[in-house]
Design an enzyme around this catalytic site. Structure first.
Site, short mmCIF file in Angstrom:
data_model
loop_
_atom_site.label_atom_id
_atom_site.label_comp_id
_atom_site.label_asym_id
_atom_site.label_seq_id
_atom_site.Cartn_x
_atom_site.Cartn_y
_atom_site.Cartn_z
N SER A 103 0.83 -1.20 0.00
CA SER A 103 0.00 0.00 0.00
C SER A 103 0.86 1.25 0.00
CB SER A 103 -0.91 0.01 1.24
OG SER A 103 -1.44 1.31 1.42
N ASP A 121 -5.82 0.06 -9.14
CA ASP A 121 -7.06 0.77 -9.41
C ASP A 121 -7.67 0.40 -10.76
OD1 ASP A 121 -6.93 2.06 -6.98
OD2 ASP A 121 -5.82 3.77 -7.79
C1 S3P Z 1 -2.97 5.52 -3.81
C2 S3P Z 1 -2.66 4.26 -3.44
C3 S3P Z 1 -3.53 3.09 -3.68
C4 S3P Z 1 -4.63 3.40 -4.69
C5 S3P Z 1 -5.25 4.74 -4.45
C6 S3P Z 1 -4.20 5.84 -4.54
C7 S3P Z 1 -2.02 6.60 -3.50
O1 S3P Z 1 -4.12 2.71 -2.46
O2 S3P Z 1 -5.63 2.41 -4.67
O3 S3P Z 1 -6.25 5.00 -5.41
O4 S3P Z 1 -2.16 7.71 -4.08
O5 S3P Z 1 -1.12 6.38 -2.69
P1 S3P Z 1 -3.36 1.69 -1.45
O6 S3P Z 1 -2.07 2.32 -1.09
O7 S3P Z 1 -4.23 1.55 -0.25
O8 S3P Z 1 -3.22 0.43 -2.24
#
Ligand code: S3P
Length: 443
Positions: A174, A326
């Site tokens: 994440s 995403d």
């Molecule tokens: C993001 C990280 C992702 C993604 C989100 C944007 C970011 O989430 O799904 O739309 O900008 O760091 P996760 O880090 O929870 O996977």
């Protein structure tokens, strides 16, 4: 802003060839970070190409609430006068991050090592999403956290008065967890270290380096080890936001699926931590041509030309999931019209996005006549020559579910309806006019 507005049903129907240029909006991840780092630096940060979607506007308002000056000076052009690392003021009211997981999680990180108290809230979708993945590491810095049962919003954080640096291994892939820890580490003395087993989007690391922080990434046996030196003086920088590859995925998928289509997408980010969807499309036999590769605002970008053509089902390996996290909703629509099954592995994180995206896609595809199998962390879509369509899909306040099914409606036999297209404005406010401009019948 929380989305209490009346639902906006939308319909997409079978369309003729899509043609033209798709100037998709600025990258959402980069836009949030530009506002937050601008607010944490000294001097004037001029941002061009900012995504003016509701998620990012909510982050801009939050930065004002923490004491930064944030002004819109033109279309996509914003100027931030920051307060410096450790300079956040205590906000007078509750910070409402609307629909945005990235907004709330990164801002929690950014304030957690400053001795102020803030309460965060969001809409019905955000209020169902897990926050302890963020607040647990923030507590290690010395922040005090009060939340609802299960770690849900509203969350109140009392920032650490005397923060200590943290060494943190992310329990799931994440970028939001990684970024929250790095932003908290800015105002802790010494080195904050984040270790991630799988690479996730690296915009925070790139932008921190661009703003003058000392940060390095070592590739080791345990994965990526990112080390940030605390208490830098961040220097305001101009930020040119590249176009969002996650938003581009919708017109790109539509052009691949609608016979006779050919579109171009100029200036789209080709950051290798974000390119899994395009790698997968190439595996499926998609006709994609990248030209004019260049670096803009510290990020690799290029122009993309997409032509309709036959696609074959593939297996997407679990290791690729983070680089296209995403894009699985729209990939599952593409897969519905490919030859043979497409298997998506290692996608459990989809269950905690703006909606449970595995359930939302499986339900919506089945309702429209597509065969789907799902497990806790995988989804298989069986491609067919023609999708019946004709159903109304529940979008669960999830912009990407809404856009995915509107793309399906462009090629299905009967129109596809979505119960609420309102959340599309969180990430892609001009989706409808842009798609209509290419020839899509959506309204
Ligand atoms: C993001 C990280 C992702 C993604 C989100 C944007 C970011 O989430 O799904 O739309 O900008 O760091 P996760 O880090 O929870 O996977």
């Amino acid at each position: 802003m929380s989305h209490s507005a009346a639902p906006q049903p939308m319909t997409a129907r079978r369309s003729g060839p899509l043609r033209g240029e798709a100037r998709v909006p600025g990258d959402k991840s980069v836009s949030h970070r530009a506002l937050i780092l601008g607010a944490l630096s000294v001097g004037e940060t001029r941002i061009t190409g900012l995504l003016e979607g509701q998620d990012v506007l909510d982050t801009g308002k939050a930065m004002q609430a923490f004491g930064a000056q944030v002004d819109r000076v033109g279309e996509g052009e914003w100027v931030v006068h920051g307060v410096g690392v450790g300079g956040f003021a205590e906000p007078a009211g509750v910070i409402d991050c609307g629909n945005s997981g990235t907004g709330v999680r990164l801002i929690m990180g950014a304030m957690a090592t400053t001795p102020i108290t803030a309460t965060f809230t969001g809409d019905a979708s955000l209020s169902r999403r897990p926050m302890r993945r963020i607040t647990d590491p923030l507590a290690e810095f010395g922040a005090q956290v009060t939340d609802r049962e299960g770690g849900l919003l509203p969350v109140t954080i009392r920032g650490a008065a005397d923060p200590v640096p943290v060494r943190y291994r992310t329990p799931v892939a994440s970028a939001q967890i990684k970024s929250a820890v790095l932003l908290a580490g800015l105002n802790a003395p010494g080195e904050t270290v984040v270790i991630e087993a799988e690479p996730t989007r690296d915009h925070t690391e790139r932008m921190l380096a661009g703003f003058g922080a000392t940060i390095r990434t070592d590739i080791t046996d345990e994965g990526r080890v990112i080390t940030l030196q605390g208490r830098p003086e961040l220097q305001a920088q101009p930020v040119a936001v590249p176009r969002d590859p996650s938003s581009a995925a919708f017109p790109v998928a539509a052009a691949l699926l609608v016979p006779g289509s050919e579109i171009t997408v100029p200036g789209v980010s080709r950051n290798p931590t974000r390119d899994g969807f395009y790698v997968t499309l190439a595996d499926m036999g998609a006709d994609l041509t990248w030209t004019n590769d260049r670096i803009e605002g510290g990020e690799p970008v290029a122009d993309l030309t997409v032509r309709h053509g036959p696609l074959r089902g593939v297996t997407v390996p679990a290791e690729r999931a983070a680089s296209m996290i995403d894009e699985f909703p729209i990939l599952s629509v593409v897969a519905a019209l490919a030859e043979g099954p497409t298997v998506m592995n290692g996608v459990a994180e989809l269950r905690v996005k703006e909606s449970d995206r595995i359930a939302a896609m499986a339900d919506g595809l089945r309702a429209n006549g597509v065969t789907v199998e799902d497990t806790r962390d995988s989804m298989t879509v069986h491609g067919m020559a023609s999708v019946p369509g004709g159903a109304t899909v529940a979008t669960h306040l999830d912009h990407r579910i809404a856009m995915s099914f509107l793309v399906l409606g462009l090629v299905s036999e009967a129109p596809v309806d979505v119960d609420d297209g309102g959340p599309i404005a969180t990430s892609f406010p001009d989706f409808l006019p842009l798609m209509r401009g290419l020839g899509a019948q959506i309204g």
